[in-house]
Structure formats: structure tokens, C-alpha cells
Design an enzyme around this catalytic site. Structure first.
Site, PDB file in Angstrom:
ATOM      1  N   ASP A 153      -2.225  -8.943   3.221  1.00 21.99           N
ATOM      2  CA  ASP A 153      -2.679  -7.824   4.037  1.00 21.99           C
ATOM      3  C   ASP A 153      -2.896  -8.290   5.473  1.00 21.99           C
ATOM      4  O   ASP A 153      -3.545  -9.316   5.694  1.00 21.99           O
ATOM      5  CB  ASP A 153      -4.008  -7.297   3.439  1.00 21.99           C
ATOM      6  CG  ASP A 153      -4.318  -5.901   3.910  1.00 21.99           C
ATOM      7  OD1 ASP A 153      -4.173  -5.639   5.132  1.00 21.99           O
ATOM      8  OD2 ASP A 153      -4.688  -5.067   3.063  1.00 21.99           O
ATOM      9  N   SER A 163       0.826  -1.215   0.000  1.00 26.86           N
ATOM     10  CA  SER A 163       0.000   0.000   0.000  1.00 26.86           C
ATOM     11  C   SER A 163       0.855   1.257   0.000  1.00 26.86           C
ATOM     12  O   SER A 163       0.421   2.310  -0.445  1.00 26.86           O
ATOM     13  CB  SER A 163      -0.958   0.016   1.201  1.00 26.86           C
ATOM     14  OG  SER A 163      -0.219  -0.025   2.407  1.00 26.86           O
ATOM     15  N   SER A 166       7.942   4.319  18.106  1.00 27.35           N
ATOM     16  CA  SER A 166       8.432   5.617  17.631  1.00 27.35           C
ATOM     17  C   SER A 166       8.683   6.548  18.798  1.00 27.35           C
ATOM     18  O   SER A 166       8.006   6.467  19.834  1.00 27.35           O
ATOM     19  CB  SER A 166       7.364   6.209  16.713  1.00 27.35           C
ATOM     20  OG  SER A 166       7.593   7.575  16.518  1.00 27.35           O
ATOM     21  N   LYS A 217       0.614   3.806  18.020  1.00 19.05           N
ATOM     22  CA  LYS A 217       1.869   3.260  18.563  1.00 19.05           C
ATOM     23  C   LYS A 217       1.732   2.995  20.054  1.00 19.05           C
ATOM     24  O   LYS A 217       2.135   1.951  20.558  1.00 19.05           O
ATOM     25  CB  LYS A 217       3.036   4.224  18.304  1.00 19.05           C
ATOM     26  CG  LYS A 217       3.417   4.380  16.845  1.00 19.05           C
ATOM     27  CD  LYS A 217       3.934   3.081  16.249  1.00 19.05           C
ATOM     28  CE  LYS A 217       4.196   3.173  14.767  1.00 19.05           C
ATOM     29  NZ  LYS A 217       4.333   1.873  14.101  1.00 19.05           N
ATOM     30  N   TYR A 250      -1.929   8.767  14.749  1.00 18.29           N
ATOM     31  CA  TYR A 250      -0.812   7.861  14.431  1.00 18.29           C
ATOM     32  C   TYR A 250      -0.051   7.496  15.704  1.00 18.29           C
ATOM     33  O   TYR A 250       0.212   6.322  15.989  1.00 18.29           O
ATOM     34  CB  TYR A 250       0.128   8.513  13.404  1.00 18.29           C
ATOM     35  CG  TYR A 250       1.488   7.846  13.331  1.00 18.29           C
ATOM     36  CD1 TYR A 250       1.631   6.591  12.743  1.00 18.29           C
ATOM     37  CD2 TYR A 250       2.622   8.452  13.876  1.00 18.29           C
ATOM     38  CE1 TYR A 250       2.869   5.964  12.698  1.00 18.29           C
ATOM     39  CE2 TYR A 250       3.859   7.840  13.835  1.00 18.29           C
ATOM     40  CZ  TYR A 250       3.987   6.595  13.242  1.00 18.29           C
ATOM     41  OH  TYR A 250       5.215   5.971  13.213  1.00 18.29           O
TER      42      TYR A 250
HETATM   43  N1  LIG Z   1       9.962   6.449   8.951  1.00 17.57           N
HETATM   44  C1  LIG Z   1       9.795   7.010  10.142  1.00 17.57           C
HETATM   45  O1  LIG Z   1      10.016   8.224  10.325  1.00 17.57           O
HETATM   46  C2  LIG Z   1       9.376   6.182  11.339  1.00 17.57           C
HETATM   47  C3  LIG Z   1       9.665   6.639  12.637  1.00 17.57           C
HETATM   48  C4  LIG Z   1       9.250   5.874  13.727  1.00 17.57           C
HETATM   49  C5  LIG Z   1       8.563   4.670  13.511  1.00 17.57           C
HETATM   50  N2  LIG Z   1       8.297   4.259  12.251  1.00 17.57           N
HETATM   51  C6  LIG Z   1       7.540   3.003  12.052  1.00 17.57           C
HETATM   52  O2  LIG Z   1       8.355   2.055  11.389  1.00 17.57           O
HETATM   53  C7  LIG Z   1       7.560   1.221  10.541  1.00 17.57           C
HETATM   54  C8  LIG Z   1       8.127   1.236   9.138  1.00 17.57           C
HETATM   55  O3  LIG Z   1       8.155   2.578   8.669  1.00 17.57           O
HETATM   56  P1  LIG Z   1       8.663   2.957   7.207  1.00 17.57           P
HETATM   57  O4  LIG Z   1       9.188   4.331   7.294  1.00 17.57           O
HETATM   58  O5  LIG Z   1       9.501   1.870   6.656  1.00 17.57           O
HETATM   59  O6  LIG Z   1       7.249   3.024   6.466  1.00 17.57           O
HETATM   60  P2  LIG Z   1       6.814   2.439   5.024  1.00 17.57           P
HETATM   61  O7  LIG Z   1       5.457   2.978   4.738  1.00 17.57           O
HETATM   62  O8  LIG Z   1       7.891   2.649   4.034  1.00 17.57           O
HETATM   63  O9  LIG Z   1       6.703   0.866   5.337  1.00 17.57           O
HETATM   64  C9  LIG Z   1       5.561   0.287   5.921  1.00 17.57           C
HETATM   65  C10 LIG Z   1       5.148  -0.889   5.038  1.00 17.57           C
HETATM   66  O10 LIG Z   1       3.989  -1.522   5.614  1.00 17.57           O
HETATM   67  C11 LIG Z   1       3.120  -1.888   4.545  1.00 17.57           C
HETATM   68  N3  LIG Z   1       1.761  -2.012   5.112  1.00 17.57           N
HETATM   69  C12 LIG Z   1       0.991  -1.031   5.653  1.00 17.57           C
HETATM   70  N4  LIG Z   1      -0.177  -1.533   6.061  1.00 17.57           N
HETATM   71  C13 LIG Z   1      -0.150  -2.871   5.792  1.00 17.57           C
HETATM   72  C14 LIG Z   1      -1.080  -3.942   5.976  1.00 17.57           C
HETATM   73  N5  LIG Z   1      -2.289  -3.749   6.507  1.00 17.57           N
HETATM   74  N6  LIG Z   1      -0.723  -5.186   5.585  1.00 17.57           N
HETATM   75  C15 LIG Z   1       0.494  -5.402   5.023  1.00 17.57           C
HETATM   76  N7  LIG Z   1       1.402  -4.438   4.805  1.00 17.57           N
HETATM   77  C16 LIG Z   1       1.078  -3.180   5.194  1.00 17.57           C
HETATM   78  C17 LIG Z   1       3.282  -0.788   3.503  1.00 17.57           C
HETATM   79  O11 LIG Z   1       2.932  -1.198   2.194  1.00 17.57           O
HETATM   80  C18 LIG Z   1       4.781  -0.473   3.611  1.00 17.57           C
HETATM   81  O12 LIG Z   1       5.546  -1.255   2.710  1.00 17.57           O
HETATM   82  C19 LIG Z   1       6.140   1.757  10.646  1.00 17.57           C
HETATM   83  O13 LIG Z   1       5.428   0.989  11.593  1.00 17.57           O
HETATM   84  C20 LIG Z   1       6.332   3.176  11.145  1.00 17.57           C
HETATM   85  O14 LIG Z   1       5.209   3.643  11.854  1.00 17.57           O
HETATM   86  C21 LIG Z   1       8.703   4.971  11.151  1.00 17.57           C
HETATM   87  O1  LIG Z   2       8.835  20.448   5.014  1.00 15.51           O
HETATM   88  C1  LIG Z   2       9.276  20.380   6.173  1.00 15.51           C
HETATM   89  C2  LIG Z   2       9.236  19.176   6.913  1.00 15.51           C
HETATM   90  C3  LIG Z   2       9.701  19.189   8.225  1.00 15.51           C
HETATM   91  N1  LIG Z   2      10.222  20.313   8.767  1.00 15.51           N
HETATM   92  C4  LIG Z   2      10.758  20.277  10.150  1.00 15.51           C
HETATM   93  O2  LIG Z   2      11.748  19.282  10.206  1.00 15.51           O
HETATM   94  C5  LIG Z   2      11.739  18.614  11.476  1.00 15.51           C
HETATM   95  C6  LIG Z   2      11.542  17.104  11.244  1.00 15.51           C
HETATM   96  O3  LIG Z   2      10.253  16.891  10.681  1.00 15.51           O
HETATM   97  P1  LIG Z   2       9.810  15.484  10.051  1.00 15.51           P
HETATM   98  O4  LIG Z   2      10.859  14.995   9.124  1.00 15.51           O
HETATM   99  O5  LIG Z   2       8.439  15.643   9.505  1.00 15.51           O
HETATM  100  O6  LIG Z   2       9.828  14.510  11.319  1.00 15.51           O
HETATM  101  P2  LIG Z   2       9.012  14.562  12.693  1.00 15.51           P
HETATM  102  O7  LIG Z   2       7.938  15.548  12.651  1.00 15.51           O
HETATM  103  O8  LIG Z   2      10.028  14.656  13.792  1.00 15.51           O
HETATM  104  O9  LIG Z   2       8.312  13.119  12.709  1.00 15.51           O
HETATM  105  C7  LIG Z   2       8.973  11.922  12.280  1.00 15.51           C
HETATM  106  O10 LIG Z   2       9.639  11.333  13.341  1.00 15.51           O
HETATM  107  C8  LIG Z   2       8.796  10.851  14.382  1.00 15.51           C
HETATM  108  C9  LIG Z   2       9.676  10.306  15.480  1.00 15.51           C
HETATM  109  O11 LIG Z   2      10.364   9.203  15.080  1.00 15.51           O
HETATM  110  C10 LIG Z   2       7.848   9.807  13.794  1.00 15.51           C
HETATM  111  O12 LIG Z   2       6.984   9.325  14.777  1.00 15.51           O
HETATM  112  C11 LIG Z   2       7.035  10.427  12.686  1.00 15.51           C
HETATM  113  O13 LIG Z   2       6.225   9.434  12.126  1.00 15.51           O
HETATM  114  C12 LIG Z   2       7.960  10.967  11.649  1.00 15.51           C
HETATM  115  O14 LIG Z   2       7.194  11.620  10.648  1.00 15.51           O
HETATM  116  C13 LIG Z   2      10.609  19.286  12.277  1.00 15.51           C
HETATM  117  O15 LIG Z   2      11.165  20.288  13.082  1.00 15.51           O
HETATM  118  C14 LIG Z   2       9.727  19.918  11.184  1.00 15.51           C
HETATM  119  O16 LIG Z   2       9.031  21.068  11.640  1.00 15.51           O
HETATM  120  C15 LIG Z   2      10.271  21.497   8.049  1.00 15.51           C
HETATM  121  O17 LIG Z   2      10.725  22.522   8.561  1.00 15.51           O
HETATM  122  N2  LIG Z   2       9.789  21.491   6.768  1.00 15.51           N
END
Ligand SMILES: NC(=O)c1ccc[n+]([C@@H]2O[C@H](COP(=O)([O-])OP(=O)(O)OC[C@H]3O[C@@H](n4cnc5c(N)ncnc54)[C@H](O)[C@@H]3O)[C@@H](O)[C@H]2O)c1
Ligand SMILES: O=c1ccn([C@@H]2O[C@H](COP(=O)(O)OP(=O)(O)O[C@H]3O[C@H](CO)[C@@H](O)[C@H](O)[C@H]3O)[C@@H](O)[C@H]2O)c(=O)[nH]1
Length: 348
Positions: free
Chosen positions: A58, A34, A124, A152, A148
Site C-alpha cells: 500500500d 483495493s 487526466s 490530480k 478526484y
Molecule cells: N480510467 C480512466 O477513465 C482514467 C482517466 C484518466 C486518468 N486515470 C488515472 O489512471 C490511473 C489508473 O486508472 P485505472 O482506470 O487503471 O484505475 P484502476 O482502479 O483500475 O487502477 C488503479 C490501481 O491502483 C490501486 N491502488 C489504489 N490505491 C492504492 C494504494 N494506496 N496503494 C497501492 N495501490 C493502490 C488499485 O488497487 C488499482 O489496481 C489512476 O490514477 C486514474 O486516476 C484513469
Molecule cells: O451511464 C452513463 C455513463 C456516462 N454517460 C455519459 O457518457 C459520457 C462519458 O462518461 P464517463 O464514461 O463517465 O466519462 P467522463 O465523465 O468523461 O469521465 C472519465 O474521463 C475523465 C477524463 O479522462 C476522467 O477524469 C474520469 O475519471 C473518467 O471517469 C458523458 O457524457 C456521460 O454523461 C451516460 O450518458 N450514461
């Protein structure tokens, strides 16, 4: 070990698959694609020269999950699958609760049925809300500011309750800070569909000329230069954190919680400078209002993970920017053929 990686085609999942295969684990990926493309897994195979099994399935469909467990004797699950866009979760909370919570409950029920009780969960730093002080340790109070984040917190609570009901479960809650960067090969990386929400992918698209300028969300925070400060961690370091968690999970056992961050914060302006240096491109930006729901500063105390797992992040800000730029240049449209195809997938 044979590992089921849910969400393994995604950004963090695909990088973790590379490191798991490098350690000679067997990898089975379950993903509904997705928010990803199967091409990421082809690249994982190319990079490692190893194979993995993929199920387009899924988590909302228990039969599809059970089919994977029926086909494979899984030792442990690394559970990345979920929706992760904060803003979207505010406008469509039910979609987020349904996908992330129901999906996780289905997974846990099938795991119970097949007596697989080892799981690593992607949590997260968002579960710390707006922290009262820094750096953040695992003992800090938990809160959420958006749906979101609440998914978590709820999944953490579900996993804790499950453990308390049945101590034969082994559960690791890994709280990621801000993952950025890409594999050194430039063949896998973050591939956001549509306009990126997060800072580094947005900067990368400005550097490519796809977006005219970055909006800096506020420069009146209580930080050295007034812009937001985050603990950016290279995605390969994060992936290695999962590899290091597995032996601990299976030997120490029980319920464990670790911050995965570097312990160092960088501001938005520092990230812009770092990226300009790596890319040789000017990143035009404009300071605009704060983004609702944002916090000023956030960085981890990663000491617990270092002591317990023998893991610490080793890559620098320069590595994060260089590797992002390398991936972006090599794959201007991510895993798709054209920007048009990318946008169409998003709309579809
Ligand atoms: N990237 C970040 O900033 C960040 C920070 C903290 C935590 N996380 C967590 O880490 C995990 C991975 O994040 P990511 O950045 O790789 O995101 P991503 O969207 O790239 O990967 C998530 C994957 O899960 C799949 N997915 C979603 N819903 C599904 C379902 N119902 N069944 C099967 N597959 C499904 C999507 O297709 C995708 O490939 C997530 O749980 C996210 O919340 C991400
Ligand atoms: O166009 C942009 C995007 C972001 N920011 C700033 O950049 C910093 C980082 O922002 P972003 O990359 O969006 O990350 P976070 O808001 O810190 O959130 C991320 O990091 C969290 C902690 O891991 C996760 O839970 C969230 O899913 C993930 O989106 C922040 O100060 C934002 O205000 C800008 O100034 N301009």
C-alpha cells in the site's frame, strides 16, 4: 529498464504491463488490490509469456514501498495507483485526498531516499475542467470540479514544485482522455466492481443483460446530437503511449506534459451504435437529466505527443467496441468466478 508500476494490477496498469514486457522491460508491480485482482497479473503473464514481480503493498505504508526499492534497482516509476471514482470522491473527499495525495507523497519520499528520480504520472483530462474551446492543448487553463480532479491537479502541482526544487528529477505528466476497450486477446480488460460509473462498461453490462438499460445523461448539450461527446481512446494505444514516453523521459529529461487522446470526439449515441454493431445486441436506453458536474464535450489536441514522442493512437471506434465486447463475453464476471463474488468484494 527495470520499472516499478504502481497500480499495475488495475485497468490501465495491466495493459501497460503487457506492452512493457513486450518491449523486454523488467516489471515490478506494487498494488494493494483495493480496486483490482491479482488475477489480472496472471493473465498479463499468460499473454506475454513473461514474468513480473508483484508486491501486494500500500502506498499509504512507506515501509512497504521502501521494501520494494530495497529489493530492486528501479530505473523509473510509472505511477497509476489511485482512487478514481468521481462520484465517490464527492461523498468521501478525505479518503480521496488521503489515498491519492498522501500515497503519492510517500512514494516520492521513498524515491528520493533511493535516488530514483524518474516518474511518469497518470493525470487526466479532468484537469482542464470545462474547456472554453476545443480541441484541448496542454497550455489550456487548469481547474477541477470535484475532489478526484483536485487530487490530480494537486499531484501535478507537487510534481512541478519538486522539479523546480531539484532539476535532476525527470517527470512526465500524462493527461489521459477517456480510456476504453481491452486487450485483443480478451483476457484482460476493465473490471469495475459494483454498478459501473463509466459509459462503456455500463453499455457492456447492458449488452450482457446484467443491467436493463442505459441512462443517457442529457441530450440537450451543444453537440451534434445533443448527447455528451468524449475523446475515447483504446487502452492499448494509451499503454503504448507510456512505452513511448520512457525513452523521452530518460534522454530529453526535465518536466514534460502530454495529452494522450485521439483528437476525435464521439457522442454517447455514437458509442451506443458502435457497441450494437460490435455485439449484435440492442442496447435499450432512456434519456434522463444531465449528470451533475458533467461537461458537454471534450477532446484532445494530441499533436504535442505525436511530435515529441512519435506516438499517436491508431485504433478505431470499432476496435474499442469489439475488444470491450470480446473481453466482456469471455469474462462475464470479470476476474471473479461469479457475479456474487464480485459484489461481495465490492461490499467488503
Ligand atoms: N480510467 C480512466 O477513465 C482514467 C482517466 C484518466 C486518468 N486515470 C488515472 O489512471 C490511473 C489508473 O486508472 P485505472 O482506470 O487503471 O484505475 P484502476 O482502479 O483500475 O487502477 C488503479 C490501481 O491502483 C490501486 N491502488 C489504489 N490505491 C492504492 C494504494 N494506496 N496503494 C497501492 N495501490 C493502490 C488499485 O488497487 C488499482 O489496481 C489512476 O490514477 C486514474 O486516476 C484513469
Ligand atoms: O451511464 C452513463 C455513463 C456516462 N454517460 C455519459 O457518457 C459520457 C462519458 O462518461 P464517463 O464514461 O463517465 O466519462 P467522463 O465523465 O468523461 O469521465 C472519465 O474521463 C475523465 C477524463 O479522462 C476522467 O477524469 C474520469 O475519471 C473518467 O471517469 C458523458 O457524457 C456521460 O454523461 C451516460 O450518458 N450514461
Amino acid at each position: 529498464m527495470k520499472l516499478l508500476v504502481t497500480g499495475g494490477a488495475g485497468y490501465i496498469g495491466s495493459h501497460t504491463c503487457v506492452e512493457l514486457l513486450n518491449e523486454n522491460h523488467d516489471v515490478v508491480v506494487l498494488d494493494n488490490l483495493s480496486n483490482s485482482s491479482e488475477e489480472s497479473l496472471n493473465r498479463v503473464k499468460q499473454i506475454t509469456g513473461k514474468s513480473l514481480e508483484f508486491y501486494k503493498a500500500d502506498l499509504l505504508n512507506k515501509q512497504q514501498i521502501a521494501a520494494v526499492f530495497a529489493d530492486h534497482k528501479i530505473d523509473a516509476v510509472i505511477h497509476f495507483a489511485g482512487l478514481k471514482a468521481v462520484g465517490e470522491s464527492v461523498s468521501t473527499p478525505l479518503k480521496y485526498f488521503h489515498n491519492n495525495i498522501t500515497g503519492t507523497l510517500n512514494l516520492l519520499e521513498v524515491m528520493t531516499e533511493f535516488n530514483v528520480k524518474n516518474i511518469v504520472f497518470s493525470s487526466s483530462a479532468t484537469v482542464y475542467g470545462d474547456p472554453a474551446s476545443l480541441p484541448i492543448t496542454e497550455e489550456f487553463p487548469l481547474s477541477a470540479t470535484n475532489p478526484y480532479g483536485r487530487t490530480k491537479l494537486m499531484i501535478e502541482a507537487i510534481l512541478k514544485d519538486l522539479y523546480h526544487s531539484d532539476k535532476s528529477w525527470n517527470i512526465a505528466l500524462l493527461r489521459y482522455f477517456n480510456p476504453v476497450g481491452a486487450h485483443q486477446s480478451g483476457d484482460i480488460g476493465e473490471d469495475p466492481l459494483g454498478i459501473p460509473n463509466n459509459l462503456v462498461p455500463y453499455i457492456a453490462q447492458v449488452a450482457m443483460g446484467f443491467l436493463p438499460r442505459l441512462s443517457v445523461f442529457g441530450n440537450d448539450y451543444d453537440t451534434p446530437d445533443g448527447t455528451g461527446v468524449r475523446d475515447f481512446i483504446h487502452v492499448v494505444d494509451l499503454a503504448l503511449g507510456h512505452v513511448k514516453t520512457l525513452p523521452k523521459l530518460l534522454t530529453h529529461k526535465g518536466l514534460m506534459i502530454y495529452n494522450l487522446g485521439t483528437g476525435q470526439g464521439y457522442s454517447v449515441l455514437e458509442m451506443i451504435k458502435g457497441f450494437e454493431k460490435a455485439s449484435g445486441k440492442k442496447i435499450p436506453y432512456k434519456v434522463v437529466d444531465r449528470r451533475p458536474g458533467d461537461i458537454g464535450a471534450c477532446w484532445a489536441d494530441p499533436a504535442k505527443a505525436k511530435k515529441a514522442l512519435g506516438w499517436e493512437a491508431s485504433k478505431t471506434l470499432a476496435d474499442m467496441c469489439q475488444d470491450t465486447w470480446n473481453w466482456q463475453k469471455k469474462n462475464p464476471n470479470g476476474y471473479r468466478q461469479s457475479i456474487k463474488e464480485k459484489r461481495e468484494h465490492h461490499i467488503g
